[in-house]
Design a protein around this motif. Structure first.
Motif, PDB file in Angstrom:
ATOM      1  N   PHE A 138     -13.444 -25.652  36.219  1.00 17.45           N
ATOM      2  CA  PHE A 138     -12.568 -24.483  36.094  1.00 17.45           C
ATOM      3  C   PHE A 138     -13.229 -23.397  35.265  1.00 17.45           C
ATOM      4  CE2 PHE A 138      -8.494 -22.523  34.352  1.00 17.45           C
ATOM      5  CZ  PHE A 138      -8.219 -21.821  35.521  1.00 17.45           C
ATOM      6  N   ALA A 139     -13.895 -23.781  34.180  1.00 18.73           N
ATOM      7  CA  ALA A 139     -14.604 -22.806  33.351  1.00 18.73           C
ATOM      8  C   ALA A 139     -15.720 -22.133  34.149  1.00 18.73           C
ATOM      9  CB  ALA A 139     -15.176 -23.479  32.112  1.00 18.73           C
ATOM     10  N   ARG A 140     -16.412 -22.905  34.978  1.00 19.29           N
ATOM     11  CA  ARG A 140     -17.461 -22.326  35.830  1.00 19.29           C
ATOM     12  C   ARG A 140     -16.867 -21.304  36.789  1.00 19.29           C
ATOM     13  NH1 ARG A 140     -22.172 -25.805  35.754  1.00 19.29           N
ATOM     14  NH2 ARG A 140     -21.697 -27.746  34.662  1.00 19.29           N
ATOM     15  N   THR A 141     -15.728 -21.635  37.388  1.00 17.77           N
ATOM     16  CA  THR A 141     -15.075 -20.713  38.317  1.00 17.77           C
ATOM     17  C   THR A 141     -14.691 -19.413  37.626  1.00 17.77           C
ATOM     18  OG1 THR A 141     -14.227 -22.469  39.757  1.00 17.77           O
ATOM     19  CG2 THR A 141     -13.019 -20.393  39.751  1.00 17.77           C
ATOM     20  N   LEU A 142     -14.227 -19.521  36.381  1.00 15.75           N
ATOM     21  CA  LEU A 142     -13.810 -18.331  35.629  1.00 15.75           C
ATOM     22  C   LEU A 142     -14.983 -17.552  35.054  1.00 15.75           C
ATOM     23  CD1 LEU A 142     -10.761 -19.788  33.652  1.00 15.75           C
ATOM     24  CD2 LEU A 142     -10.716 -18.460  35.776  1.00 15.75           C
ATOM     25  N   GLY A 143     -16.197 -18.071  35.200  1.00 15.86           N
ATOM     26  CA  GLY A 143     -17.367 -17.398  34.654  1.00 15.86           C
ATOM     27  C   GLY A 143     -17.477 -17.519  33.151  1.00 15.86           C
ATOM     28  N   LEU A 144     -16.831 -18.547  32.582  1.00 12.75           N
ATOM     29  CA  LEU A 144     -16.873 -18.735  31.133  1.00 12.75           C
ATOM     30  C   LEU A 144     -18.158 -19.428  30.707  1.00 12.75           C
ATOM     31  CD1 LEU A 144     -13.227 -19.992  30.477  1.00 12.75           C
ATOM     32  CD2 LEU A 144     -14.194 -17.798  29.763  1.00 12.75           C
ATOM     33  N   PRO A 145     -18.690 -19.086  29.538  1.00 17.96           N
ATOM     34  CA  PRO A 145     -19.832 -19.840  29.003  1.00 17.96           C
ATOM     35  C   PRO A 145     -19.410 -21.286  28.776  1.00 17.96           C
ATOM     36  CG  PRO A 145     -19.512 -17.780  27.795  1.00 17.96           C
ATOM     37  CD  PRO A 145     -18.306 -17.962  28.668  1.00 17.96           C
ATOM     38  N   LEU A 146     -20.325 -22.217  29.008  1.00 20.61           N
ATOM     39  CA  LEU A 146     -20.005 -23.629  28.844  1.00 20.61           C
ATOM     40  C   LEU A 146     -20.322 -24.145  27.449  1.00 20.61           C
ATOM     41  CD1 LEU A 146     -21.189 -25.042  32.286  1.00 20.61           C
ATOM     42  CD2 LEU A 146     -18.968 -24.094  31.635  1.00 20.61           C
ATOM     43  N   ASP A 147     -20.993 -23.344  26.647  1.00 21.86           N
ATOM     44  CA  ASP A 147     -21.252 -23.728  25.258  1.00 21.86           C
ATOM     45  C   ASP A 147     -20.088 -23.265  24.391  1.00 21.86           C
ATOM     46  OD1 ASP A 147     -22.519 -21.000  25.818  1.00 21.86           O
ATOM     47  OD2 ASP A 147     -22.472 -21.033  23.616  1.00 21.86           O
ATOM     48  N   LEU A 148     -19.872 -23.966  23.264  1.00 22.77           N
ATOM     49  CA  LEU A 148     -18.713 -23.686  22.421  1.00 22.77           C
ATOM     50  C   LEU A 148     -18.743 -22.272  21.863  1.00 22.77           C
ATOM     51  CD1 LEU A 148     -16.132 -24.732  21.171  1.00 22.77           C
ATOM     52  CD2 LEU A 148     -17.491 -25.716  19.309  1.00 22.77           C
ATOM     53  N   ASP A 149     -19.896 -21.823  21.383  1.00 24.88           N
ATOM     54  CA  ASP A 149     -19.989 -20.476  20.819  1.00 24.88           C
ATOM     55  C   ASP A 149     -19.630 -19.416  21.850  1.00 24.88           C
ATOM     56  OD1 ASP A 149     -20.698 -21.206  18.225  1.00 24.88           O
ATOM     57  OD2 ASP A 149     -22.826 -21.328  18.726  1.00 24.88           O
ATOM     58  N   GLY A 150     -20.179 -19.557  23.044  1.00 29.89           N
ATOM     59  CA  GLY A 150     -19.915 -18.574  24.094  1.00 29.89           C
ATOM     60  C   GLY A 150     -18.461 -18.576  24.528  1.00 29.89           C
ATOM     61  N   ALA A 151     -17.870 -19.779  24.654  1.00 29.24           N
ATOM     62  CA  ALA A 151     -16.473 -19.870  25.063  1.00 29.24           C
ATOM     63  C   ALA A 151     -15.553 -19.264  24.006  1.00 29.24           C
ATOM     64  CB  ALA A 151     -16.103 -21.326  25.328  1.00 29.24           C
ATOM     65  N   VAL A 152     -15.867 -19.497  22.736  1.00 30.14           N
ATOM     66  CA  VAL A 152     -15.075 -18.917  21.647  1.00 30.14           C
ATOM     67  C   VAL A 152     -15.152 -17.393  21.684  1.00 30.14           C
ATOM     68  CG1 VAL A 152     -15.025 -18.607  19.137  1.00 30.14           C
ATOM     69  CG2 VAL A 152     -15.122 -20.904  20.118  1.00 30.14           C
ATOM     70  N   GLN A 153     -16.336 -16.858  21.906  1.00 32.60           N
ATOM     71  CA  GLN A 153     -16.488 -15.403  21.967  1.00 32.60           C
ATOM     72  C   GLN A 153     -15.704 -14.807  23.129  1.00 32.60           C
ATOM     73  OE1 GLN A 153     -17.569 -14.521  18.690  1.00 32.60           O
ATOM     74  NE2 GLN A 153     -18.071 -12.806  20.057  1.00 32.60           N
ATOM     75  N   ALA A 154     -15.661 -15.516  24.259  1.00 34.23           N
ATOM     76  CA  ALA A 154     -14.894 -15.020  25.405  1.00 34.23           C
ATOM     77  C   ALA A 154     -13.412 -14.926  25.065  1.00 34.23           C
ATOM     78  CB  ALA A 154     -15.103 -15.942  26.607  1.00 34.23           C
ATOM     79  N   ILE A 155     -12.911 -15.909  24.314  1.00 37.82           N
ATOM     80  CA  ILE A 155     -11.506 -15.899  23.922  1.00 37.82           C
ATOM     81  C   ILE A 155     -11.240 -14.820  22.867  1.00 37.82           C
ATOM     82  CG2 ILE A 155      -9.734 -17.248  22.718  1.00 37.82           C
ATOM     83  CD1 ILE A 155     -10.923 -19.740  24.116  1.00 37.82           C
ATOM     84  N   ALA A 156     -12.189 -14.636  21.971  1.00 40.51           N
ATOM     85  CA  ALA A 156     -11.992 -13.674  20.881  1.00 40.51           C
ATOM     86  C   ALA A 156     -12.132 -12.230  21.338  1.00 40.51           C
ATOM     87  CB  ALA A 156     -12.997 -13.970  19.761  1.00 40.51           C
ATOM     88  N   THR A 157     -12.959 -11.967  22.334  1.00 35.51           N
ATOM     89  CA  THR A 157     -13.263 -10.584  22.711  1.00 35.51           C
ATOM     90  C   THR A 157     -12.982 -10.274  24.182  1.00 35.51           C
ATOM     91  OG1 THR A 157     -15.564 -11.095  23.270  1.00 35.51           O
ATOM     92  CG2 THR A 157     -15.095 -10.523  20.979  1.00 35.51           C
ATOM     93  N   GLY A 158     -12.425 -11.255  24.915  1.00 39.60           N
ATOM     94  CA  GLY A 158     -12.288 -11.110  26.360  1.00 39.60           C
ATOM     95  C   GLY A 158     -11.043 -10.376  26.814  1.00 39.60           C
TER      96      GLY A 158
END
Length: 298
Positions: A100-120
């Protein structure tokens, strides 16, 4: 006025029983707060069966966003709670395949996923349905549910996709093809098949299986591996994994809003990795069902 900005207040719910959940819970909490997300509460859930109830309670508090950490099973098992609610679904990919994360284009690493939530931003997406059960990514019948139902948890947890492949080889020995009927409302399509994928997005098991499925098309995609050959099924996965030019040679795809699926003999159905249903079933799309958090440039 409608906004695509993400809320800054959220509740974090992590499946601490998932492959990396226990190790990453404390890191996720610290990184989210450091990135500017104000956590109203944070829960490390030891019992996966309590994930849905914990998310339900978090949404009931009025939290504008609930962040779910875990694999595709955790996402699928909790997404029902967001349907019809004014709450953003935040995704922290902590599982094995993270389709699901791949489909949404989200980073799969924790830092990247956190940044997507914080700034997305918010993105409205479709969900798939098997009878009355919502799912985020894919349901399947055939060999995959047999693997999912019997794979030892430790093999899945510590070896990831390699463990799945090894167990798949073992399960394939006793597996047999089945007769498949797909009713699109106007016509019945009959064939032999070794695996059927019901796709709300392109990924299943971390592998991109379809060029046509996505979470905002308003359609569900059924992809059937046709014929009775188990080597053909293995080749189909191999060809799709490596994106070979003839990767669709052994599959048929059906696109629409609703289908009836029947098999002989009856087949168990894996919904985002969890075996939860059995044929016959009706599968359909739930268009624009939830808001999810995605990266700003996604």
């Amino acid at each position: 006025m409608e906004t695509t900005d993400l809320p800054k207040d959220a509740i974090l719910v992590v499946n601490a029983h998932s492959r990396r959940g226990q190790d990453n819970f404390d890191q996720a909490r610290e990184k989210l707060e450091s990135a500017g997300v104000r956590l109203l509460a944070a829960h490390a859930v030891k019992d996966p069966e309590q994930m849905a109830a914990t998310v339900r309670q978090a949404i009931a508090t009025g939290a504008p966003m609930v962040i779910v950490g875990g694999g595709d099973g955790s996402m699928s098992g909790t997404v029902d709670e967001f349907v019809g609610k004014d709450c953003v679904f935040g995704v922290l990919p902590l599982g094995t395949a993270n389709s699901f994360a791949r489909t949404l284009g989200l980073p799969l690493d924790l830092d990247g996923a956190v940044q997507a939530i914080a700034t997305g931003r918010r993105r409205r997406v479709d969900l798939g349905m098997v009878d009355g059960d919502y799912f985020v990514n894919a349901a399947s019948l055939g060999l995959s549910p047999m693997i999912g139902r019997t794979v030892p948890h430790k093999l899945k947890r510590y070896l990831g996709r390699i463990g799945y492949l090894a167990w798949a080889a073992k399960c394939s020995v006793g597996f047999r093809a089945f007769r498949l009927t797909i009713d699109d409302g106007t016509q019945e399509h009959r064939m032999w098949s070794t695996e059927v994928r019901v796709l709300n997005g392109p990924y299943h098991g971390g592998v991109e299986l379809s060029d046509h499925a996505d979470v905002d098309t308003g359609e569900i995609v059924i992809q059937a591996v046709v014929g009775r050959s188990k080597p053909r099924l293995a080749w189909d996965w191999y060809a799709k994994f490596f994106k070979l030019r003839d990767r669709d040679a052994h599959t048929r795809e059906f696109h629409g809003k609703s289908f009836r699926i029947e098999t002989r003999p009856r087949q168990r159905i894996s919904i985002d990795g969890e075996v939860l249903a059995r044929t016959p079933v009706t599968v359909r799309i739930a268009p624009g069902a939830v808001d999810v958090a995605v990266a700003r440039d996604e």
